[in-house]
Design a protein around this motif. Sequence first.
Motif, short mmCIF file in Angstrom:
data_model
loop_
_atom_site.label_atom_id
_atom_site.label_comp_id
_atom_site.label_asym_id
_atom_site.label_seq_id
_atom_site.Cartn_x
_atom_site.Cartn_y
_atom_site.Cartn_z
N PRO A 114 14.89 -7.24 -12.74
CA PRO A 114 13.96 -7.47 -11.48
C PRO A 114 14.74 -7.94 -10.21
O PRO A 114 15.64 -8.66 -10.49
N SER A 115 14.38 -7.49 -9.02
CA SER A 115 14.90 -7.60 -7.61
C SER A 115 13.78 -8.29 -6.84
O SER A 115 12.75 -7.79 -6.88
N GLY A 116 14.10 -9.43 -6.01
CA GLY A 116 13.04 -9.73 -5.14
C GLY A 116 12.67 -8.76 -4.19
O GLY A 116 11.48 -9.22 -3.57
N LYS A 117 13.14 -7.76 -4.05
CA LYS A 117 12.71 -6.80 -3.24
C LYS A 117 11.34 -6.07 -3.81
O LYS A 117 10.62 -5.43 -3.03
N GLU A 118 10.97 -6.26 -5.08
CA GLU A 118 9.75 -5.79 -5.61
C GLU A 118 8.62 -6.53 -4.92
O GLU A 118 7.58 -5.88 -5.19
N LEU A 119 8.85 -7.43 -4.37
CA LEU A 119 7.60 -8.34 -3.80
C LEU A 119 7.53 -7.99 -2.16
O LEU A 119 6.63 -8.73 -1.75
N ILE A 120 8.32 -7.11 -1.73
CA ILE A 120 7.82 -6.83 -0.48
C ILE A 120 7.77 -5.52 -0.09
O ILE A 120 7.90 -4.56 -1.05
N GLY A 121 7.25 -5.00 0.90
CA GLY A 121 7.29 -3.65 1.29
C GLY A 121 5.92 -3.23 1.06
O GLY A 121 4.90 -3.78 0.75
N HIS A 122 5.65 -1.91 1.21
CA HIS A 122 4.32 -1.22 1.01
C HIS A 122 4.20 -0.23 -0.20
O HIS A 122 5.07 -0.40 -1.12
N GLY A 123 3.12 0.61 -0.22
CA GLY A 123 2.98 1.47 -1.42
C GLY A 123 1.73 1.04 -1.98
O GLY A 123 1.01 0.40 -1.56
N ASP A 124 1.38 1.70 -3.29
CA ASP A 124 0.06 1.82 -4.04
C ASP A 124 0.34 1.86 -5.45
O ASP A 124 1.40 2.13 -5.93
N LEU A 125 -0.53 0.76 -5.98
CA LEU A 125 -0.14 0.86 -7.39
C LEU A 125 -0.46 2.04 -8.10
O LEU A 125 -0.05 2.28 -9.59
N ASP A 126 -1.40 2.97 -7.65
CA ASP A 126 -1.74 4.28 -8.18
C ASP A 126 -1.63 5.24 -7.17
O ASP A 126 -2.68 5.94 -6.90
N PRO A 127 -0.52 5.62 -6.67
CA PRO A 127 -0.27 6.73 -5.49
C PRO A 127 -0.82 8.12 -5.95
O PRO A 127 -1.19 8.91 -5.04
N MET A 128 -0.79 8.46 -7.37
CA MET A 128 -1.18 9.71 -7.69
C MET A 128 -2.79 9.84 -7.93
O MET A 128 -3.00 10.82 -8.56
N ASP A 129 -3.36 8.69 -8.05
CA ASP A 129 -4.61 8.60 -8.26
C ASP A 129 -5.07 9.44 -9.60
O ASP A 129 -5.93 9.96 -10.00
N GLU A 130 -4.27 8.48 -10.71
CA GLU A 130 -4.56 8.97 -11.95
C GLU A 130 -5.70 8.54 -12.28
O GLU A 130 -6.47 9.17 -13.25
N LYS A 131 -6.50 7.33 -11.95
CA LYS A 131 -7.57 7.00 -12.25
C LYS A 131 -8.74 8.06 -11.78
O LYS A 131 -9.71 8.02 -12.45
N GLY A 132 -8.56 8.71 -10.65
CA GLY A 132 -9.53 9.70 -10.13
C GLY A 132 -9.45 11.05 -11.04
O GLY A 132 -10.09 11.97 -10.70
N THR A 133 -8.34 11.09 -11.64
CA THR A 133 -8.47 12.62 -12.48
C THR A 133 -8.24 12.37 -13.88
O THR A 133 -7.56 12.99 -14.55
#
Length: 403
Positions: A114-133
């Motif tokens: 793990p790197s501290g960089k994981e706690l900064i920046g943008h993004g989405d936990l489900d960018p491919m919308d697996e939940k919606g498919t």
Amino acid sequence: MDYRKHLKSTINDYLNIKDNIKTGIERKEEIEKNKKVILEKLNGREEDWKDYKWQLKNRIDNAEKLKKIFPLTDEEIKEVDKVASVYRFAISPYYLSLIDTKDFKDPIKLQAIPSGKELIGHGDLDPMDEKGTTPVEGITRRYPDRLIVKVTNQCGMYCRFCQRRRLIGETDHHIDRNTLEKDIEYIRNNEEIRDILLTGGDAFMLSDSTIEWLLQELRSIPHVEIIRFGTRTPVTLPQRVTDNLVNILKKYHPIYVNTHFNSPAEITEESKEACEKLANAGIPLGNQMVLLNDVNNDPMVVRKLNQALLTIRVKPYYIFHTKPVKGTEHFWCKVEEGLDIMESLRGRTSGMAIPTYIVNGPGGLGKTPVLPNYLQYIGRDKAYFRNWNGVPFEIENKFDDIE
């Protein structure tokens, strides 16, 4: 023109650097030293190291364990603790042994610790919308004739760029039998589905008996033609590829395995043995590399990786453009970097070593191939191209109807 010299000149840049890009096989002595240190720290024996259950039981999953085995600065230890409170981590002793401790940007270290960089920046936990498919729990379906079944959240090692880090949770668990039965029933009731991908997590984390039960059930469905496994165990936990597992798989052909090498450093004697066991059982292997900043966004690294993969009978299948998953922004690359890699491969290595570069459409829009533009334009009677080395040419594009 001396054609031989001309051809050699097109790959001299690679020939001059390839020996500096080490595979795990080429780093065998160093890895063996790391292994002995780890075994000593974990009170393990050589027989334990070869046992995947011991490897799983002894995964390094907190900063306290890690600092006893691996040389990290106090600042890095604080970062690991801080990140681990948000995103779980676990590293098999085997995979930890592959890290070059002298290299601050070692590709294994970047993927595993793990790197501290994981706690900064943008993004989405489900960018491919697996939940919606997801038509039923455990299944993601984006295409008409195929789907994936996520059978577990467990992996031999949790990659720091994982697209499904939202599903890892704090404990390992497999999908319960009742849910799997509903997934199988969904497949049975949709006769257009011919291709099943078992993934997770890592599909090889299921027990041998559960894998055999799943294969028996899927093979009882007439319209299911092929079954694929998505697994990184040949890379992070090659001990899992046991003779018993292989003997089960080969009873249910056609079976395919897609694995996930991202760096030449991951190709070791153990991973080679695991892949060759599967290949010897008639199971085709494909590699799905994720394009990762500082790990493999370098044309020479990818060429060395793909050529080395072919020697262990793994076909480079996909390069996945990095998905914008929350906490992984430090791994993101530009599309131009992927195109540069594809451009550098064509003509300079065999076609077998050239995968398809894929961008995943956001929100579940699916895989979209990206290629360098060799077709320049199409005229009325001719089509105009350039070859792999930039030389232009044209072909006739007019054919009279034959009555």
